[in-house]
Design a protein around this motif. Sequence first.
Motif: not given
Length: 285
Positions: A124-138
């Motif tokens: 039950n470990v909560q891991v959050s994932y984010h798709l990121t790039s420095i070339y947009d606001h993500s």
Amino acid sequence: MPPTETLFLESTTRIQKDPIHSFMDFQVWDFPGQLNFLDPTFDFDHIFGELGALIWVIDAQDEYLEPLSKLHTTIIAIQRFYPAINIEVFVHKVDGLSDEYKLDTQRDIMQRTQDELSDNGFDNVQVSYHLTSIYDHSIFEAFSKVIQKLIPQLGTLENLLNILCSNSGIEKAFLFDVLSKIYIATDSSPVDMQSYEICSDYIDVIVDVSEIYGYLVDPLQEEATVEASSIIRLQNGMVLYLREINKYLALICLMRKDSIEKQGLVDFNVQVFQNALQRVFEVGR
Ligand SMILES: Nc1nc2c(ncn2[C@@H]2O[C@H](COP(=O)(O)OP(=O)(O)OP(=O)(O)O)[C@@H](O)[C@H]2O)c(=O)[nH]1
């Protein structure tokens, strides 16, 4: 820093600690990728004892099995002693990938992590994932979400923003940290990337204009200056409304042009919001 300048960044060779003094004081520790901080020569409690969030950056354009396995070992180690630490995985540099491949990569990373943790008895470990790039606001959006989890007053801020929106005809409201351009709270309607981007760009415009036409204020002054607000009418009939809340924070609202016709009401409600916010932060100190 503009993305093009990151090409000249030197490689991190030791742990870099950057203190951030804003609406809340915190430190960002940047670890060199090659450092094995689980080695017994490192003081585990010193590194993880007061940690709020662990951000693990995975280069999605590179071979990621080895960094992923290091992530798994790290999660297992910290889960034993510090299960309250938020674990945030940035699947980074996704600008070079097609939409479909981005999601496949994220899915693969999630699946491998879940399997590995289950095999080790951590279901039950909560891991959050984010798709990121420095070339947009993500990248800013992902950091916003990480910081929001560390703000104890988040629920109250969201409630105040909801009340403000419903009483003033505002469609979306963000409370921004002006320097970093991350939003520390928004109302509970869904965030769409375009609204976030336009509000974030609006801050750039205001900061640039203020640098040219603004005047010097006492740097020790915590309060916002009364007249620090601005309105921009967009071609699509929407209006952007900005109000400086204090020296770190600005409120930016997106609304239809009919709502700003009652500007007196909006100004008054924003003033009430600003006073309430001040009290929330005073109590939190
Ligand atoms: N395409 C792309 N390149 C990126 C992105 N973020 C960083 N880079 C590039 O990746 C390179 C390495 O960036 P760093 O921030 O130094 O990477 P790092 O992993 O912290 O490396 P160390 O400092 O050695 O630990 C730079 O040339 C950046 O321009 C991204 O979102 N997309």
